[in-house]
Design a protein around this motif. Structure first.
Motif, PDB file in Angstrom:
ATOM      1  N   VAL A 206      41.164  38.476  38.601  1.00 45.71           N
ATOM      2  CA  VAL A 206      40.967  37.033  38.518  1.00 45.71           C
ATOM      3  C   VAL A 206      42.362  36.414  38.508  1.00 45.71           C
ATOM      4  N   ALA A 207      42.575  35.416  39.334  1.00 45.07           N
ATOM      5  CA  ALA A 207      43.860  34.711  39.356  1.00 45.07           C
ATOM      6  C   ALA A 207      43.613  33.243  39.063  1.00 45.07           C
ATOM      7  N   LEU A 208      44.371  32.688  38.139  1.00 44.97           N
ATOM      8  CA  LEU A 208      44.210  31.291  37.749  1.00 44.97           C
ATOM      9  C   LEU A 208      45.208  30.400  38.485  1.00 44.97           C
ATOM     10  N   SER A 209      44.800  29.165  38.706  1.00 45.19           N
ATOM     11  CA  SER A 209      45.698  28.189  39.316  1.00 45.19           C
ATOM     12  C   SER A 209      46.827  27.848  38.335  1.00 45.19           C
ATOM     13  N   ARG A 210      47.809  27.150  38.821  1.00 49.14           N
ATOM     14  CA  ARG A 210      48.963  26.834  37.982  1.00 49.14           C
ATOM     15  C   ARG A 210      48.803  25.477  37.285  1.00 49.14           C
ATOM     16  N   LYS A 211      47.612  25.234  36.804  1.00 46.80           N
ATOM     17  CA  LYS A 211      47.383  24.057  35.975  1.00 46.80           C
ATOM     18  C   LYS A 211      48.029  24.271  34.617  1.00 46.80           C
ATOM     19  N   PRO A 212      48.355  23.189  33.903  1.00 45.15           N
ATOM     20  CA  PRO A 212      48.945  23.342  32.571  1.00 45.15           C
ATOM     21  C   PRO A 212      48.054  24.185  31.658  1.00 45.15           C
ATOM     22  N   GLY A 213      48.651  25.133  30.977  1.00 45.12           N
ATOM     23  CA  GLY A 213      47.925  25.978  30.043  1.00 45.12           C
ATOM     24  C   GLY A 213      47.334  27.236  30.628  1.00 45.12           C
ATOM     25  N   HIS A 214      47.303  27.338  31.960  1.00 45.56           N
ATOM     26  CA  HIS A 214      46.646  28.486  32.588  1.00 45.56           C
ATOM     27  C   HIS A 214      47.466  29.776  32.487  1.00 45.56           C
ATOM     28  N   ARG A 215      48.774  29.650  32.385  1.00 49.06           N
ATOM     29  CA  ARG A 215      49.571  30.868  32.227  1.00 49.06           C
ATOM     30  C   ARG A 215      49.238  31.540  30.902  1.00 49.06           C
ATOM     31  N   ALA A 216      49.196  30.758  29.846  1.00 51.22           N
ATOM     32  CA  ALA A 216      48.854  31.311  28.528  1.00 51.22           C
ATOM     33  C   ALA A 216      47.426  31.838  28.524  1.00 51.22           C
ATOM     34  N   LEU A 217      46.521  31.108  29.204  1.00 51.79           N
ATOM     35  CA  LEU A 217      45.127  31.547  29.261  1.00 51.79           C
ATOM     36  C   LEU A 217      45.012  32.879  30.007  1.00 51.79           C
ATOM     37  N   SER A 218      45.791  33.066  31.058  1.00 46.46           N
ATOM     38  CA  SER A 218      45.728  34.320  31.804  1.00 46.46           C
ATOM     39  C   SER A 218      46.113  35.499  30.910  1.00 46.46           C
ATOM     40  N   LYS A 219      47.064  35.294  30.007  1.00 52.64           N
ATOM     41  CA  LYS A 219      47.471  36.364  29.087  1.00 52.64           C
ATOM     42  C   LYS A 219      46.349  36.672  28.092  1.00 52.64           C
TER      43      LYS A 219
END
Length: 258
Positions: A206-219
């Protein structure tokens, strides 16, 4: 104009979801993928979908899967018009525009199918003169980034691919192990087409878009997904899908360390 229509559609869609709590809109290819997911009356079903829904739910998110043609599904996530894209192979370029959930969601075994007298063996590089057959619409960009680009022919039917390989018009046909073997037998090519070695695992995320907060959510999703695969809940889900021996099923903690 088409892109503008998609943008307006998703702005309206996201506005409708604004009142809902913690909804992730995930784009998915609008075709079934045997053993992974199927579209049934507009709803995504299958083990990959169930795994991700359960893991996301534990973090307080509901998932809304939206079907698109494959390239559009990926582009919608890259443009942040959806929150992410489902069952995507990782490439360097994609990693620069999306936040990948580090724990893979699924695995498929890639095989390079050849004629019985072929001496081809994939050793990490494609020669420029290799005539490689793939199915139309499949994304081999990661392989070509890492291994070089051969002479590529795309096919709209497996029967045409098998006939071309048997006749010597291509040297190799690349596809998945189980499903392709079944089709080879169905088309009567079991004596003319065989898998070469090595057989290679390929992982999907699953790859998330670069919306705010998505980097932390991916972790967070990566940690929760890894935990789920090693939990009794995963074993129970496998039983629902008819997997009699859970130890033989996909487990990232085992597969990635092999």
């Amino acid at each position: 104009m088409i892109r503008l229509a998609y943008t307006v559609f998703f702005l309206l869609l996201m506005a409708n979801f604004a009142c809902a709590e913690q909804v992730l809109v995930i784009s998915v290819e609008n075709k079934d993928w045997a053993g992974h997911y199927q579209w049934v009356k507009g709803e995504l079903t299958g083990i990959d979908a169930d795994i991700f829904r359960r893991v996301a739910s534990e973090l307080g998110y509901a998932i809304e899967f939206i079907p698109f043609p494959w390239k559009r599904a990926t582009q919608m996530a890259e443009d942040s018009l959806t929150d992410g894209v489902f069952d995507l192979a990782s490439t360097a370029r994609r990693g620069s525009v999306l936040h990948f959930v580090d724990t893979p969601l699924s695995q498929e075994t890639i095989v390079f199918w050849v004629k019985p007298d072929s001496d081809f063996s994939y050793q990490g590089r494609f020669s420029k003169s290799l005539r490689l057959g793939i199915m139309h619409g499949e994304d081999w960009s990661r392989w070509f980034e890492e291994s070089g680009t051969p002479i590529v022919t795309s096919f709209t039917s497996f029967g045409a691919a098998f006939s071309s390989l048997e006749a010597g018009r291509i040297d190799v046909f690349a596809n998945y192990l189980t499903s392709t073997r079944e089709l080879i037998n169905k088309h009567g090519f079991e004596e003319e087409i065989v898998p070469s070695l090595p057989i290679i695992p390929n992982y999907y995320y699953v790859a998330l878009s670069r919306k705010p907060g998505h980097r932390a959510l991916s972790k967070k999703l990566s940690k929760s997904l890894a935990k789920f695969f090693d939990s009794p809940a995963y074993a129970d889900l496998l039983k629902i899908y008819g997997v009699k021996n859970p130890d033989n099923a996909f487990h990232p903690s085992r597969s990635l360390n092999q």
